[in-house]
Design a protein around this motif. Sequence first.
Motif, PDB file in Angstrom:
ATOM      1  N   VAL A 158     -37.864  41.082  80.852  1.00  0.00           N
ATOM      2  CA  VAL A 158     -38.896  40.062  81.072  1.00  0.00           C
ATOM      3  C   VAL A 158     -40.118  40.334  80.197  1.00  0.00           C
ATOM      4  N   ILE A 159     -40.543  41.592  80.128  1.00  0.00           N
ATOM      5  CA  ILE A 159     -41.698  41.931  79.289  1.00  0.00           C
ATOM      6  C   ILE A 159     -41.383  41.669  77.818  1.00  0.00           C
ATOM      7  N   ALA A 160     -40.165  42.015  77.393  1.00  0.00           N
ATOM      8  CA  ALA A 160     -39.780  41.782  75.994  1.00  0.00           C
ATOM      9  C   ALA A 160     -39.772  40.288  75.672  1.00  0.00           C
ATOM     10  N   ILE A 161     -39.254  39.472  76.582  1.00  0.00           N
ATOM     11  CA  ILE A 161     -39.231  38.028  76.361  1.00  0.00           C
ATOM     12  C   ILE A 161     -40.651  37.469  76.296  1.00  0.00           C
ATOM     13  N   GLU A 162     -41.531  37.959  77.158  1.00  0.00           N
ATOM     14  CA  GLU A 162     -42.919  37.496  77.131  1.00  0.00           C
ATOM     15  C   GLU A 162     -43.595  37.854  75.811  1.00  0.00           C
ATOM     16  N   GLN A 163     -43.353  39.074  75.316  1.00  0.00           N
ATOM     17  CA  GLN A 163     -43.948  39.472  74.042  1.00  0.00           C
ATOM     18  C   GLN A 163     -43.382  38.634  72.895  1.00  0.00           C
ATOM     19  N   LEU A 164     -42.070  38.428  72.904  1.00  0.00           N
ATOM     20  CA  LEU A 164     -41.440  37.619  71.855  1.00  0.00           C
ATOM     21  C   LEU A 164     -41.931  36.181  71.915  1.00  0.00           C
ATOM     22  N   SER A 165     -42.083  35.648  73.122  1.00  0.00           N
ATOM     23  CA  SER A 165     -42.567  34.286  73.284  1.00  0.00           C
ATOM     24  C   SER A 165     -43.995  34.157  72.773  1.00  0.00           C
ATOM     25  N   GLY A 166     -44.841  35.133  73.080  1.00  0.00           N
ATOM     26  CA  GLY A 166     -46.210  35.090  72.593  1.00  0.00           C
ATOM     27  C   GLY A 166     -46.284  35.141  71.079  1.00  0.00           C
ATOM     28  N   TRP A 167     -45.435  35.984  70.471  1.00  0.00           N
ATOM     29  CA  TRP A 167     -45.391  36.063  69.008  1.00  0.00           C
ATOM     30  C   TRP A 167     -44.934  34.739  68.408  1.00  0.00           C
ATOM     31  N   ALA A 168     -43.877  34.158  68.982  1.00  0.00           N
ATOM     32  CA  ALA A 168     -43.359  32.883  68.476  1.00  0.00           C
ATOM     33  C   ALA A 168     -44.380  31.772  68.654  1.00  0.00           C
ATOM     34  N   ARG A 169     -45.099  31.774  69.781  1.00  0.00           N
ATOM     35  CA  ARG A 169     -46.110  30.748  70.022  1.00  0.00           C
ATOM     36  C   ARG A 169     -47.206  30.815  68.956  1.00  0.00           C
ATOM     37  N   THR A 170     -47.632  32.021  68.637  1.00  0.00           N
ATOM     38  CA  THR A 170     -48.674  32.176  67.622  1.00  0.00           C
ATOM     39  C   THR A 170     -48.182  31.738  66.254  1.00  0.00           C
ATOM     40  N   ARG A 171     -46.980  32.131  65.907  1.00  0.00           N
ATOM     41  CA  ARG A 171     -46.443  31.788  64.594  1.00  0.00           C
ATOM     42  C   ARG A 171     -46.220  30.281  64.450  1.00  0.00           C
ATOM     43  N   ILE A 172     -45.599  29.665  65.441  1.00  0.00           N
ATOM     44  CA  ILE A 172     -45.247  28.249  65.331  1.00  0.00           C
ATOM     45  C   ILE A 172     -46.481  27.365  65.398  1.00  0.00           C
ATOM     46  N   ILE A 173     -47.321  27.587  66.371  1.00  0.00           N
ATOM     47  CA  ILE A 173     -48.506  26.745  66.513  1.00  0.00           C
ATOM     48  C   ILE A 173     -49.458  26.982  65.347  1.00  0.00           C
ATOM     49  N   GLY A 174     -49.511  28.223  64.857  1.00  0.00           N
ATOM     50  CA  GLY A 174     -50.371  28.504  63.723  1.00  0.00           C
ATOM     51  C   GLY A 174     -49.915  27.754  62.476  1.00  0.00           C
ATOM     52  N   GLU A 175     -48.617  27.623  62.283  1.00  0.00           N
ATOM     53  CA  GLU A 175     -48.091  26.911  61.134  1.00  0.00           C
ATOM     54  C   GLU A 175     -48.356  25.416  61.240  1.00  0.00           C
ATOM     55  N   GLN A 176     -48.447  24.899  62.486  1.00  0.00           N
ATOM     56  CA  GLN A 176     -48.624  23.471  62.670  1.00  0.00           C
ATOM     57  C   GLN A 176     -50.082  23.051  62.621  1.00  0.00           C
ATOM     58  N   LYS A 177     -51.011  23.981  62.755  1.00  0.00           N
ATOM     59  CA  LYS A 177     -52.422  23.629  62.744  1.00  0.00           C
ATOM     60  C   LYS A 177     -52.851  23.246  61.337  1.00  0.00           C
TER      61      LYS A 177
END
Length: 267
Positions: free
Chosen positions: A248-267
């Motif tokens: 669960v902790i690993a998924i949360e960390q991976l999700s946070g990383w993906a959220r930053t990368r994807i949303i950052g690319e779309q801004k």
Amino acid sequence: MTDLSPARLERPSAVSFLGYMLGLVIVFWCLAGAGFSLDKVMSAPPRFADFASRAFPPNMDPQVLTRLGWKMVETLQIAVAGAVIGVILSVPVALFAARGLIAGPAVNQIVRTILGFIRAVPDIAWALVFVVAVGLGPFAGMLAIVIDTIGFCGRFFADDMEGTDKGPAESLTATGARKIDVVACATIPAAMPAFVSTGLYALEKAVRSSTILGLVGAGGIGIELKVGFDLFDYPTAMTVILMIAVVVIAIEQLSGWARTRIIGEQK
């Protein structure tokens, strides 16, 4: 000279005082209904210490780890499949729940009421329903995650679309574009960063939920946790708990990383 001292608390009115007293009464009433007991609180640490002494060290037998590992893989399969399908289905549902897009107020309210009902029912209760409908196994768990994700994402997707900048949509409407074209070309692209963020949160939620669906026979590692406690095999139960925590902790960390990368690319 400017007075930087903090503002004094105002004396509450009689109505406010009665409201505070009513709130305290409700809190103590709830504590009584929950069976709160200082004696149980004081006796809990020795019992927990006894459990910890019997649960440590965790069971690290290779055969046990292999069996639990495959169950954890099944748990992730349930979570990912259910979350992805749920997120995809949430988009058309949200279109009918969002006010001022493609449906009228009556349809909006009906869909929002259905989404509220879905969210009101716990995911483990949905798992029980689908175990009855399709039988024991991971498919029932996946369907429970799908329904739970639709209830979660459908409402937030609708709110995200309602909160987008209306300028592009109004410009397209002025050119004579149809409602569905306006939604596809203006509203959804504007809400996409929020969709991504909410979808990743839904995945995190699905992973946490899927770890306990096995308690009711809906597949995943939850059944191993139940068996461990039922048989007083606390070392194996502790191994399951630690595996769940790590994943669960690993998924949360991976999700946070993906959220930053994807949303950052779309801004």
